[in-house]
Design an enzyme around this catalytic site. Structure first.
Site, PDB file in Angstrom:
ATOM      1  N   GLU A 133       2.925  -6.147  -7.985  1.00 43.10           N
ATOM      2  CA  GLU A 133       2.113  -6.097  -6.537  1.00 43.10           C
ATOM      3  C   GLU A 133       2.294  -6.963  -5.783  1.00 43.10           C
ATOM      4  O   GLU A 133       2.334  -6.564  -4.638  1.00 43.10           O
ATOM      5  CB  GLU A 133       0.620  -6.228  -7.166  1.00 43.10           C
ATOM      6  CG  GLU A 133       0.343  -5.158  -8.084  1.00 43.10           C
ATOM      7  CD  GLU A 133      -0.041  -3.553  -7.380  1.00 43.10           C
ATOM      8  OE1 GLU A 133       0.033  -3.848  -5.977  1.00 43.10           O
ATOM      9  OE2 GLU A 133       0.165  -2.783  -8.171  1.00 43.10           O
ATOM     10  N   ASP A 182      -5.451  -0.838   0.020  1.00 42.23           N
ATOM     11  CA  ASP A 182      -4.310  -1.544   0.909  1.00 42.23           C
ATOM     12  C   ASP A 182      -4.192  -0.562   1.889  1.00 42.23           C
ATOM     13  O   ASP A 182      -5.023   0.351   2.258  1.00 42.23           O
ATOM     14  CB  ASP A 182      -3.092  -1.483  -0.292  1.00 42.23           C
ATOM     15  CG  ASP A 182      -2.532  -0.137  -0.549  1.00 42.23           C
ATOM     16  OD1 ASP A 182      -3.227   0.978  -0.441  1.00 42.23           O
ATOM     17  OD2 ASP A 182      -1.362  -0.264  -1.206  1.00 42.23           O
ATOM     18  N   TYR A 239      -7.386  -7.423  -3.156  1.00 40.97           N
ATOM     19  CA  TYR A 239      -6.412  -6.295  -3.345  1.00 40.97           C
ATOM     20  C   TYR A 239      -5.950  -6.286  -4.919  1.00 40.97           C
ATOM     21  O   TYR A 239      -5.520  -5.559  -5.674  1.00 40.97           O
ATOM     22  CB  TYR A 239      -5.368  -5.691  -2.258  1.00 40.97           C
ATOM     23  CG  TYR A 239      -4.424  -4.837  -2.848  1.00 40.97           C
ATOM     24  CD1 TYR A 239      -4.517  -3.712  -3.219  1.00 40.97           C
ATOM     25  CD2 TYR A 239      -3.008  -5.390  -3.397  1.00 40.97           C
ATOM     26  CE1 TYR A 239      -3.630  -2.908  -3.857  1.00 40.97           C
ATOM     27  CE2 TYR A 239      -2.153  -4.710  -3.807  1.00 40.97           C
ATOM     28  CZ  TYR A 239      -2.420  -3.293  -4.052  1.00 40.97           C
ATOM     29  OH  TYR A 239      -1.353  -2.546  -4.637  1.00 40.97           O
TER      30      TYR A 239
END
Ligand code: SF4
Length: 374
Positions: A33, A134, A116
């Site tokens: 991520e 996002d 996020y």
């Protein structure tokens, strides 16, 4: 069928096979991520695979020196993300014995993990019913619900997070969140969405209104010319095939990265190195290179000057730097280098200025020796 069910069915059928989708290891998902922020999937895949071999656990990452971590990150840009991963891994070891905490709230306390990323790790690795928003998700939701407001405005962001929280199902939160992101990356793309291939087209308000390509509303970007200008001078000093580089203090801006020593101007460069046992001498004449770069908040102009260092570099660490050292010209690719310095090195390589500037560096040394003998 609901939006969630349609999306999940589509995702399980047509998702891209990506290496981090074969694991539920929270650390591996965390790394993916962070790498995926502002970087394309195709670029990230080999970096992620190498990274997981080199630092397979949070404990392995925590134990590695920062230089090695930045070197593994080299080429991905935004080095702050690598520094935060490193600091985060150390905190995971110190506070949680090397295992990531399993709630979004606890994850958000770690360096570099915002709302996020916490939502992504909590939902994908731990199956928690946590939403995420996002850029891709924001675009999809703005179109699905025909949201007319500036997508970056705080009120719109709150609304998007609220909608995402309502949509995410309890039984497959990780897959659902990935499905939303996948839809934004492959079908509901910026500019011209491919509504004909969309699994939730029937529920899409923007499509029904014929406004899919108009949304989302994004604020106009600040013109580059309006950004403040920062002028700097950098030193190009080569000795026996090695280049003099300075490492920025780990806590400051671009912390831990190496770069050509920089100051506001040439005189400032000389002052930076002035001290017992060390002195920087710059060759006269124009800079060998003028590098221009537009950053998110300012324009940068760096004049690169050929110079010669008298004395030992270790004695000269100063200004924003904690270390100054020689590095082989042939080993710079694997070094954690600041983006501007990497761009300068690439330019010098491409136009053969590398050889010429090294030559000038040598003649500068010869001239200095002659004048000191005279
Ligand atoms: Fe996006 Fe078109 Fe699907 Fe709406 S129908 S979500 S605009 S791809």
């Amino acid at each position: 069928m609901t939006i969630a069910a349609d999306l999940l069915a589509w995702y399980r059928e047509s998702r891209r096979e990506l290496p981090w989708r074969r694991t539920r290891d929270p650390y591996a998902i965390w790394v993916s991520e962070i790498m995926l922020q502002q970087t394309r999937v195709a670029v990230v895949v080999p970096y992620w695979e190498r990274w997981m071999q080199r630092f397979p656990t949070a404990a392995a990452l925590a134990a590695a020196p920062l230089d090695e971590v930045l070197s593994a990150w080299s080429g991905l840009g935004y080095y702050r993300r690598a520094r935060d991963l490193h600091r985060g891994a150390r905190e995971v070891v110190a506070r949680y014995g090397g295992r990531l905490p399993d709630t979004a709230a606890a994850l958000r306390e770690l360096p570099g993990i915002g709302r996020y990323t916490a939502g992504a790790i909590a939902s994908i690795a731990f199956g928690r019913r946590e939403p995420l928003v996002d850029g891709n998700v924001a675009r999809v939701l703005a179109r699905l619900f025909a949201i007319d407001e500036d997508i970056k405005a705080p009120a719109t962001q709150r609304r998007l997070w609220h909608i995402a929280g309502e949509l995410v199902p309890a039984d497959a939160p990780g897959d659902f969140n990935q499905a939303l992101m996948e839809l934004g990356a492959t079908v509901c793309v910026p500019g011209a969405p491919r509504c004909g291939d969309c699994p939730v087209a029937a529920a899409c308000a923007a499509r029904a209104a014929g406004r899919a390509a108009e949304l989302p509303v994004v604020p106009a970007r600040r013109a580059d010319a309006d950004k403040p200008l920062l002028a700097q001078a950098a030193a190009w000093v080569v000795r026996r095939g090695r280049l003099l580089l300075a490492r920025r203090h780990p806590e400051g801006l671009f912390g831990g990265l190496w770069e050509l020593p920089r100051a506001p101007d040439a005189a400032g460069l000389v002052r930076m190195f002035a001290g017992p046992g060390a002195r920087l001498e710059l060759a006269g004449g124009p800079p060998i290179l003028r590098h221009r770069q537009v950053l998110s908040h300012r324009r940068l102009v760096i004049d690169v000057h050929v110079g010669r260092l008298v004395g030992r570099p270790a004695a000269a660490a100063a200004g924003p730097y904690d270390r100054i050292a020689w590095h082989g010209l042939d080993s710079l690719d694997s070094l954690g280098l600041a983006a501007a310095s990497r761009a300068i090195l690439t330019k010098l390589r491409e136009n053969d200025g590398w050889t010429q500037s090294s030559e000038r560096s040598r003649s500068s040394r010869r001239a200095t020796r002659r004048s000191s003998r005279a």
